[in-house]
Design a protein around this motif. Structure first.
Motif, PDB file in Angstrom:
ATOM      1  N   GLU A 308       0.877  -1.175   0.048  1.00 42.61           N
ATOM      2  CA  GLU A 308       0.086  -0.048   0.029  1.00 42.61           C
ATOM      3  C   GLU A 308       1.040   1.469   0.162  1.00 42.61           C
ATOM      4  O   GLU A 308       0.596   2.192  -0.529  1.00 42.61           O
ATOM      5  N   SER A 309       1.935   1.246   0.861  1.00 42.47           N
ATOM      6  CA  SER A 309       2.718   2.417   0.984  1.00 42.47           C
ATOM      7  C   SER A 309       3.741   2.578  -0.505  1.00 42.47           C
ATOM      8  O   SER A 309       3.736   3.849  -1.033  1.00 42.47           O
ATOM      9  N   PHE A 310       4.182   1.557  -1.102  1.00 43.70           N
ATOM     10  CA  PHE A 310       4.754   1.661  -2.305  1.00 43.70           C
ATOM     11  C   PHE A 310       3.622   2.172  -3.521  1.00 43.70           C
ATOM     12  O   PHE A 310       4.035   2.818  -4.678  1.00 43.70           O
ATOM     13  N   ARG A 311       2.394   1.750  -3.572  1.00 45.27           N
ATOM     14  CA  ARG A 311       1.356   2.253  -4.242  1.00 45.27           C
ATOM     15  C   ARG A 311       1.195   3.737  -4.188  1.00 45.27           C
ATOM     16  O   ARG A 311       1.155   4.242  -5.104  1.00 45.27           O
ATOM     17  N   GLU A 312       1.319   4.177  -2.915  1.00 44.54           N
ATOM     18  CA  GLU A 312       1.074   5.520  -2.687  1.00 44.54           C
ATOM     19  C   GLU A 312       2.019   6.531  -3.104  1.00 44.54           C
ATOM     20  O   GLU A 312       2.159   7.319  -3.694  1.00 44.54           O
ATOM     21  N   MET A 313       3.444   5.742  -3.255  1.00 45.95           N
ATOM     22  CA  MET A 313       4.750   6.492  -3.864  1.00 45.95           C
ATOM     23  C   MET A 313       4.533   6.522  -5.282  1.00 45.95           C
ATOM     24  O   MET A 313       5.011   7.633  -5.596  1.00 45.95           O
ATOM     25  N   ILE A 314       4.087   5.737  -5.861  1.00 42.94           N
ATOM     26  CA  ILE A 314       3.754   5.904  -7.387  1.00 42.94           C
ATOM     27  C   ILE A 314       2.628   6.223  -7.820  1.00 42.94           C
ATOM     28  O   ILE A 314       2.569   6.013  -9.099  1.00 42.94           O
ATOM     29  N   MET A 315       1.696   7.033  -7.033  1.00 43.99           N
ATOM     30  CA  MET A 315       0.691   7.671  -7.667  1.00 43.99           C
ATOM     31  C   MET A 315       1.166   9.276  -8.142  1.00 43.99           C
ATOM     32  O   MET A 315       1.885   9.880  -7.386  1.00 43.99           O
ATOM     33  N   PRO A 316       0.712   9.371  -9.249  1.00 47.66           N
ATOM     34  CA  PRO A 316       0.978  10.744  -9.854  1.00 47.66           C
ATOM     35  C   PRO A 316       0.534  12.127  -8.935  1.00 47.66           C
ATOM     36  O   PRO A 316      -0.672  11.991  -8.330  1.00 47.66           O
ATOM     37  N   ARG A 317       1.190  13.104  -8.690  1.00 48.55           N
ATOM     38  CA  ARG A 317       1.054  13.973  -7.780  1.00 48.55           C
ATOM     39  C   ARG A 317       0.571  15.460  -8.191  1.00 48.55           C
ATOM     40  O   ARG A 317       0.146  16.244  -7.614  1.00 48.55           O
ATOM     41  N   SER A 318       1.100  15.376  -9.609  1.00 51.16           N
ATOM     42  CA  SER A 318       1.071  17.038 -10.044  1.00 51.16           C
ATOM     43  C   SER A 318       0.311  16.810 -11.407  1.00 51.16           C
ATOM     44  O   SER A 318       0.780  16.458 -12.126  1.00 51.16           O
ATOM     45  N   PHE A 319      -0.590  17.817 -11.593  1.00 48.79           N
ATOM     46  CA  PHE A 319      -1.265  18.107 -12.626  1.00 48.79           C
ATOM     47  C   PHE A 319      -1.505  19.200 -13.235  1.00 48.79           C
ATOM     48  O   PHE A 319      -2.642  19.740 -14.021  1.00 48.79           O
ATOM     49  N   GLU A 320      -0.928  20.484 -13.027  1.00 48.39           N
ATOM     50  CA  GLU A 320      -1.032  21.779 -13.549  1.00 48.39           C
ATOM     51  C   GLU A 320      -0.756  21.643 -15.005  1.00 48.39           C
ATOM     52  O   GLU A 320      -1.277  22.264 -15.552  1.00 48.39           O
ATOM     53  N   PHE A 321       0.236  21.046 -15.317  1.00 44.18           N
ATOM     54  CA  PHE A 321       0.392  20.824 -16.921  1.00 44.18           C
ATOM     55  C   PHE A 321       0.174  19.544 -17.369  1.00 44.18           C
ATOM     56  O   PHE A 321       0.776  18.531 -16.994  1.00 44.18           O
ATOM     57  N   PRO A 322      -0.671  19.461 -18.430  1.00 48.31           N
ATOM     58  CA  PRO A 322      -1.021  18.057 -18.881  1.00 48.31           C
ATOM     59  C   PRO A 322       0.418  17.380 -19.562  1.00 48.31           C
ATOM     60  O   PRO A 322       1.131  18.158 -20.334  1.00 48.31           O
ATOM     61  N   GLY A 323       0.447  16.173 -19.392  1.00 50.72           N
ATOM     62  CA  GLY A 323       1.646  15.533 -19.995  1.00 50.72           C
ATOM     63  C   GLY A 323       1.710  14.051 -19.524  1.00 50.72           C
ATOM     64  O   GLY A 323       1.035  13.687 -18.778  1.00 50.72           O
ATOM     65  N   LEU A 324       2.741  13.439 -20.428  1.00 49.39           N
ATOM     66  CA  LEU A 324       2.855  11.971 -19.830  1.00 49.39           C
ATOM     67  C   LEU A 324       3.820  11.924 -18.784  1.00 49.39           C
ATOM     68  O   LEU A 324       3.997  10.870 -18.125  1.00 49.39           O
ATOM     69  N   ARG A 325       4.615  12.825 -18.134  1.00 48.33           N
ATOM     70  CA  ARG A 325       5.702  12.773 -17.183  1.00 48.33           C
ATOM     71  C   ARG A 325       4.976  13.240 -15.899  1.00 48.33           C
ATOM     72  O   ARG A 325       4.115  14.322 -15.911  1.00 48.33           O
ATOM     73  N   ASN A 326       5.175  12.786 -14.725  1.00 47.19           N
ATOM     74  CA  ASN A 326       4.648  13.093 -13.470  1.00 47.19           C
ATOM     75  C   ASN A 326       5.637  12.806 -12.341  1.00 47.19           C
ATOM     76  O   ASN A 326       6.749  12.220 -12.838  1.00 47.19           O
ATOM     77  N   TYR A 327       5.373  12.884 -11.389  1.00 48.74           N
ATOM     78  CA  TYR A 327       6.254  12.453  -9.995  1.00 48.74           C
ATOM     79  C   TYR A 327       5.225  12.087  -8.967  1.00 48.74           C
ATOM     80  O   TYR A 327       4.298  12.610  -8.689  1.00 48.74           O
ATOM     81  N   GLY A 328       5.752  11.121  -8.202  1.00 45.38           N
ATOM     82  CA  GLY A 328       5.155  10.506  -7.047  1.00 45.38           C
ATOM     83  C   GLY A 328       6.161  11.080  -5.666  1.00 45.38           C
ATOM     84  O   GLY A 328       6.286  12.137  -5.612  1.00 45.38           O
ATOM     85  N   TYR A 329       6.236  10.090  -4.834  1.00 42.60           N
ATOM     86  CA  TYR A 329       6.924  10.324  -3.640  1.00 42.60           C
ATOM     87  C   TYR A 329       8.511   9.788  -3.918  1.00 42.60           C
ATOM     88  O   TYR A 329       8.606   8.557  -3.755  1.00 42.60           O
ATOM     89  N   GLY A 330       9.435  10.631  -4.651  1.00 47.94           N
ATOM     90  CA  GLY A 330      10.728  10.119  -4.930  1.00 47.94           C
ATOM     91  C   GLY A 330      10.733   9.310  -6.163  1.00 47.94           C
ATOM     92  O   GLY A 330      11.904   8.789  -6.201  1.00 47.94           O
TER      93      GLY A 330
END
Length: 402
Positions: A308-330
């Motif tokens: 569950e923690s790892f799934r949380e880490m690889i959830m995308p967190r930023s959506f200000e600019f549309p695109g295929l790149r994003n960032y999770g936790y680290g």
């Protein structure tokens, strides 16, 4: 294309795990202890052969070799490993670890991972959060009351949404005039005492802004809540439990870091020690191909933190600019049109070193390139991904340049 949500993070196929587990059965014959039965090596070899055939490993290896030969022509100097479903498809070492002494790279060579180190810091933070030693919704001021910025949560640091200033530029004049090599705790003191308070770029949680300050603070927080040096905590709680005996934080006093250690080169020159080299968390981990494969397995098998923690880490967190790149936790993420994670990776660059670790959780493959002479071909892995997918990929030619 399947999203990550549909993929249960799994270990090696069941039969392989069965034989490994079977080797530990003892205590038979009315409670008496019998000898531990050995692993059935023949069965393991058969299972590996089956997997290699299933994933078409030999053909993939031949195609990867062609790609790497082209990278060598373009100046690549370093090591590469590609593995799938627990089988190493390709690994090799190229060029020199130390050009002055003509010491060649080998499969045990240790490379500065640069920003790829952030993946370790983030997992350490999540592990402490699971243990209740650190709260993701707590702010930095909860741990450092003199920290001059309000509202900076641990979550906002993990996903680069703090809006904080860059420590490298903020204190550049200070380190060069005083000629000191600051620690993470000293950086926290500098932020607390700076007059006037350095201006931040944004209010917290307004925008994504990739910033080494975030992970330098996270490493300081790890030290604060564990009462240990970042290096000691990472060795005891992250590296060794993962089996990574050749991985170190640069500040270690263990001389074994110098065995097979490489030197960084850029623009044809050896890069000298930087004033910020001893700031860790954002960089500073040295590792090998083999240990990074163990790191991938630790992430895949939930060795250190829960699924569950790892799934949380690889959830995308930023959506200000549309695109295929994003960032999770680290972790950097490559997402699909539904903003669900398809690929997980991180890149790195620091003083001649540039690195990438890229994996596909659905197809269970990982690509690792480590270079100690800066070369942009490290980030050009589209062809390698195409090989692993059997000839097609929606990736851009260059994943990312730090």
């Amino acid at each position: 294309m399947k999203s990550f949500k549909s993929f249960p993070f799994q270990s090696l196929p069941f039969i392989l795990l069965f034989f490994i587990s079977f080797s530990f059965i003892a205590c038979q014959n009315n409670g008496s202890t019998s000898e531990t039965k050995p692993i059935d090596s023949v069965a393991l070899k058969k299972e590996e052969a089956r997997i290699k055939k299933e994933i078409n490993a030999d053909k993939k290896a031949a195609l990867i070799e062609q790609i790497i030969q082209q990278k060598l022509k373009e100046g690549f100097n370093g090591n590469i490993l590609v593995a799938q479903k627990g089988v190493i498809i390709y690994q090799n070492a190229f060029g020199f670890a130390n050009f002055e002494d003509t010491l060649r790279n080998n499969l045990q060579s240790k490379f500065q991972l640069a920003s790829l180190s952030k993946t370790f810091t983030a997992v350490a933070v999540m592990k402490l959060a699971e243990q209740g030693k650190l709260g993701l919704d707590f702010t930095v001021k909860d741990y450092y009351p003199n920290f001059p910025y309000d509202g900076i949560t641990i979550r906002s640091l993990l996903c680069h949404r703090s809006g904080l200033p860059f420590y490298q530029y903020t204190f550049d004049k200070t380190v060069r005039q005083s000629k000191v090599y600051p620690t993470n705790q000293e950086i926290m003191t500098w932020f607390a005492n700076a007059q006037p308070t350095p201006s931040r770029f944004n209010l917290p949680d307004h925008y994504f802004g990739y910033n080494n300050t975030n992970f330098a603070i996270l490493a300081a927080l790890v030290e604060k809540v564990t009462n240990k040096s970042f290096e000691a905590y990472m060795r005891e709680s992250i590296f060794l439990p993962s089996g990574m005996k050749n991985t170190f934080v640069v500040t270690t006093k263990n001389d074994s870091i110098n065995i097979n250690r490489t030197i960084g080169y850029q623009y044809g020159r050896r890069v000298a020690k930087d004033y910020y080299d001893d700031i860790t968390g954002d960089k500073g981990v040295y590792s090998t191909l083999g240990d990074l494969l163990l790191w991938y397995k630790a992430l895949r098998n939930n060795t250190l933190i829960s699924k569950e923690s790892f799934r949380e880490m690889i959830m995308p967190r930023s959506f200000e600019f549309p695109g295929l790149r994003n960032y999770g936790y680290g972790f950097r993420l490559w997402v699909n049109a539904k903003q669900q994670t398809d690929y997980v990776y991180h890149t790195g660059w620091w003083k001649g070193y540039n690195t990438i670790m890229f994996f596909d959780p659905r197809e269970d493959f990982v690509i690792i390139l480590l270079s100690n002479r800066y070369n942009r071909t490290v980030y050009n892995i589209k062809q390698l991904i195409e090989v692993m997918h059997g000839g097609s990929s929606t990736m851009e030619e260059s994943i990312l340049d730090e």
